[in-house]
Design an enzyme around this catalytic site. Structure first.
Site, PDB file in Angstrom:
ATOM      1  N   ARG A 189       7.161   7.993  29.294  1.00  0.00           N
ATOM      2  CA  ARG A 189       6.901   6.668  29.870  1.00  0.00           C
ATOM      3  C   ARG A 189       6.783   5.601  28.770  1.00  0.00           C
ATOM      4  O   ARG A 189       5.931   4.721  28.830  1.00  0.00           O
ATOM      5  CB  ARG A 189       5.632   6.673  30.725  1.00  0.00           C
ATOM      6  CG  ARG A 189       5.699   7.526  31.973  1.00  0.00           C
ATOM      7  CD  ARG A 189       6.692   6.957  32.974  1.00  0.00           C
ATOM      8  NE  ARG A 189       6.608   7.611  34.263  1.00  0.00           N
ATOM      9  CZ  ARG A 189       7.253   8.751  34.583  1.00  0.00           C
ATOM     10  NH1 ARG A 189       8.037   9.332  33.706  1.00  0.00           N
ATOM     11  NH2 ARG A 189       7.123   9.264  35.784  1.00  0.00           N
ATOM     12  N   SER A 233       3.115   5.768  40.210  1.00  0.00           N
ATOM     13  CA  SER A 233       1.928   6.250  39.492  1.00  0.00           C
ATOM     14  C   SER A 233       1.214   5.069  38.839  1.00  0.00           C
ATOM     15  O   SER A 233       1.836   4.299  38.119  1.00  0.00           O
ATOM     16  CB  SER A 233       2.334   7.231  38.393  1.00  0.00           C
ATOM     17  OG  SER A 233       3.051   8.311  38.934  1.00  0.00           O
ATOM     18  N   GLU A 248      -0.237   2.697  33.999  1.00  0.00           N
ATOM     19  CA  GLU A 248       1.178   2.884  33.719  1.00  0.00           C
ATOM     20  C   GLU A 248       1.987   1.596  33.922  1.00  0.00           C
ATOM     21  O   GLU A 248       2.816   1.259  33.085  1.00  0.00           O
ATOM     22  CB  GLU A 248       1.705   4.029  34.609  1.00  0.00           C
ATOM     23  CG  GLU A 248       2.886   4.776  34.030  1.00  0.00           C
ATOM     24  CD  GLU A 248       4.168   4.014  34.247  1.00  0.00           C
ATOM     25  OE1 GLU A 248       4.892   3.799  33.267  1.00  0.00           O
ATOM     26  OE2 GLU A 248       4.447   3.635  35.388  1.00  0.00           O
TER      27      GLU A 248
HETATM   28  N1  EPU Z   1      -2.153  16.872  42.077  1.00  0.00           N
HETATM   29  C1  EPU Z   1      -3.431  16.870  42.578  1.00  0.00           C
HETATM   30  N2  EPU Z   1      -3.764  15.904  43.486  1.00  0.00           N
HETATM   31  C2  EPU Z   1      -2.860  14.985  43.909  1.00  0.00           C
HETATM   32  C3  EPU Z   1      -1.557  14.994  43.409  1.00  0.00           C
HETATM   33  C4  EPU Z   1      -1.207  15.965  42.484  1.00  0.00           C
HETATM   34  O1  EPU Z   1      -4.256  17.688  42.209  1.00  0.00           O
HETATM   35  O2  EPU Z   1      -3.251  14.146  44.724  1.00  0.00           O
HETATM   36  C5  EPU Z   1      -1.767  17.887  41.087  1.00  0.00           C
HETATM   37  C6  EPU Z   1      -0.616  18.729  41.642  1.00  0.00           C
HETATM   38  O3  EPU Z   1      -1.092  19.833  42.318  1.00  0.00           O
HETATM   39  C7  EPU Z   1       0.162  19.101  40.396  1.00  0.00           C
HETATM   40  C8  EPU Z   1      -0.130  17.995  39.425  1.00  0.00           C
HETATM   41  O4  EPU Z   1      -1.245  17.253  39.931  1.00  0.00           O
HETATM   42  O5  EPU Z   1      -0.332  20.281  39.850  1.00  0.00           O
HETATM   43  C9  EPU Z   1       1.065  17.091  39.199  1.00  0.00           C
HETATM   44  O6  EPU Z   1       1.416  16.443  40.414  1.00  0.00           O
HETATM   45  P1  EPU Z   1       2.918  15.937  40.712  1.00  0.00           P
HETATM   46  O7  EPU Z   1       3.868  17.057  40.538  1.00  0.00           O
HETATM   47  O8  EPU Z   1       2.886  15.239  42.014  1.00  0.00           O
HETATM   48  O9  EPU Z   1       3.268  14.932  39.536  1.00  0.00           O
HETATM   49  P2  EPU Z   1       2.439  13.838  38.719  1.00  0.00           P
HETATM   50  O10 EPU Z   1       2.221  14.371  37.340  1.00  0.00           O
HETATM   51  O11 EPU Z   1       1.235  13.421  39.474  1.00  0.00           O
HETATM   52  C10 EPU Z   1       4.571  12.715  37.736  1.00  0.00           C
HETATM   53  C11 EPU Z   1       5.119  11.322  37.565  1.00  0.00           C
HETATM   54  C12 EPU Z   1       5.747  10.831  38.871  1.00  0.00           C
HETATM   55  C13 EPU Z   1       6.850  11.807  39.265  1.00  0.00           C
HETATM   56  C14 EPU Z   1       6.235  13.206  39.423  1.00  0.00           C
HETATM   57  C15 EPU Z   1       7.275  14.248  39.718  1.00  0.00           C
HETATM   58  C16 EPU Z   1       3.779  10.227  35.847  1.00  0.00           C
HETATM   59  C17 EPU Z   1       2.763   9.185  35.534  1.00  0.00           C
HETATM   60  N3  EPU Z   1       4.071  10.404  37.146  1.00  0.00           N
HETATM   61  O12 EPU Z   1       3.481  12.639  38.672  1.00  0.00           O
HETATM   62  O13 EPU Z   1       6.335   9.579  38.582  1.00  0.00           O
HETATM   63  O14 EPU Z   1       7.456  11.411  40.476  1.00  0.00           O
HETATM   64  O15 EPU Z   1       5.583  13.582  38.187  1.00  0.00           O
HETATM   65  O16 EPU Z   1       8.024  14.503  38.570  1.00  0.00           O
HETATM   66  O17 EPU Z   1       4.280  10.876  34.934  1.00  0.00           O
HETATM   67  C18 EPU Z   1       5.904   7.234  38.587  1.00  0.00           C
HETATM   68  O18 EPU Z   1       5.991   7.285  37.355  1.00  0.00           O
HETATM   69  O19 EPU Z   1       5.688   6.157  39.191  1.00  0.00           O
HETATM   70  C19 EPU Z   1       6.021   8.469  39.344  1.00  0.00           C
HETATM   71  C20 EPU Z   1       5.844   8.512  40.664  1.00  0.00           C
END
Ligand code: EPU
Length: 341
Positions: free
Chosen positions: A166, A240, A336
């Site tokens: 990012r 995010s 972010e």
């Molecule tokens: N999780 C929770 N609670 C929640 C949501 C997620 O405990 O409410 C846990 C999930 O179980 C998982 C972990 O957090 O183990 C990661 O969750 P997720 O796969 O949904 O991805 P993220 O790390 O929360 C990132 C990006 C997203 C992107 C997703 C999928 C960033 C800041 N965000 O989210 O990007 O869509 O991975 O690759 O890196 C964005 O940048 O705007 C964005 C949506």
């Protein structure tokens, strides 16, 4: 030919959080060739300049005193093609998801995992957009930009772009001076799907697909996003709201000793990325609402505007989330999106 500027412009429909804000001037840019003349005139008047794409990664904390340049340029040009890959230049104002769709239709592979990300092509390199195991940097060849400070066109290689998680040169050395005009992609002519991301794998299995092709990945990514992330057209959000924190090996080991369940992803350099959503979720914020400012009920990393939330309500909520995650886990979360004002 670029359209004339609008004075005292309403920005509410130009940011996906739907925050009320006004700009002194809103200048559409329909032709990148107009950028030198437009920006020279603004600099002569000493006006502040803000470049806006789809407004999907920005928080207007106040009105913007200056000129907002709204990138609306269009165009997709094939620059070169060999047996394996195609080099395609895409204008900054093109809609990101439409471009991903177009590439898929043409048999240009590699962008499937980045389907449905809101915003424009020109905004993508700024934060090196990424999702479901692929980042823009994996498909980027170069970026063409106008440097309004040095008054020259830049042809930036991948190394020049200094992409990180990012992050890119457009958030640092070139912040406030480079206006991205075109993004050049190198895409594969043979499908090479990446379907290893847990959520994606689950969705493909649920569909009974063991050997997915690019269309399967595209469909599965769209389904996962639709299930978890709010559509900005329906409920205001900027994706995010916080970056996933990256900790040193030592800090990560300490954290995991007391919280072994924290989802984490080790990087090659020994650092460890943690899931900010999990921290926020554990602190009980998921689905919480204060007035019209809230935390999404299916993805705790996304702050939402249920209607008429002000920027200060939303930012106050963000500050309280940061404080509770710091208190419970000793981890600092950084916003972010770009915060203006
Ligand atoms: N999780 C929770 N609670 C929640 C949501 C997620 O405990 O409410 C846990 C999930 O179980 C998982 C972990 O957090 O183990 C990661 O969750 P997720 O796969 O949904 O991805 P993220 O790390 O929360 C990132 C990006 C997203 C992107 C997703 C999928 C960033 C800041 N965000 O989210 O990007 O869509 O991975 O690759 O890196 C964005 O940048 O705007 C964005 C949506």
């Amino acid at each position: 030919m670029t359209a004339p500027a609008l004075l005292d412009a309403d920005l509410r429909d130009l940011n996906t959080l739907h925050l009320a804000a006004r700009a002194t001037r809103l200048q559409p840019v329909d032709d990148a060739a107009d950028l030198p003349a437009l920006t020279d005139a603004l600099r002569q008047r000493d006006e502040r300049v803000l470049v806006l794409g789809g407004g999907s990664n920005i928080v207007f904390a106040s009105d913007f005193s200056g000129t907002v340049l709204q990138m609306r340029t269009r165009g997709i040009e094939v620059l070169a093609r060999n047996d394996d890959s195609v080099l395609v230049a895409v204008a900054a104002g093109e809609n990101w998801h439409d471009w991903v769709n177009h590439a898929l239709d043409q048999g240009w592979h590699g962008l499937e995992n980045l389907a449905l990300i809101p915003g424009t092509v020109g905004a993508a390199p700024v934060q090196n957009i990424g999702a479901y195991g692929v980042e823009l940097v994996d498909r980027l060849e170069r970026v063409e930009a106008w440097d309004m400070q040095d008054r020259c066109w830049l042809d930036l290689t991948l190394a020049d772009c200094a992409m990180g998680y990012r992050d890119s040169v457009f958030k640092h050395r070139l912040a406030g001076r480079a206006i991205i005009a075109r993004v050049v992609f190198r895409l594969s002519l043979t499908p090479a799907v990446q379907a290893g991301y847990a959520d994606l794998q689950r969705e493909l299995l649920a569909r009974g697909i063991a050997a997915p092709g690019p269309h399967d990945v595209f469909d599965a990514v769209c389904a996962v996003r639709r299930a978890k992330l709010p559509d900005p057209a329906v409920i205001g959000n900027a994706g995010s709201f916080f970056r996933n924190p990256v900790l040193s090996a030592v800090a990560a080991a300490n954290l995991l000793a007391s919280h072994p369940g924290a989802p984490h992803y080790p990087a090659a350099d020994g650092s460890v990325k943690f899931a900010a959503a999990w921290f926020i979720d554990q602190c009980g914020w998921k689905g919480k609402r204060r007035g019209d400012a809230g935390v999404h009920d299916r993805q705790a990393l996304v702050l939402v505007n249920h209607g008429r939330a002000s920027a200060s309500q939303l930012l106050a909520l963000a500050v309280d989330i940061q404080a509770s995650v710091r208190e419970r886990f000793g981890v600092d979360l950084e916003p972010e999106p770009v915060i203006v004002g």
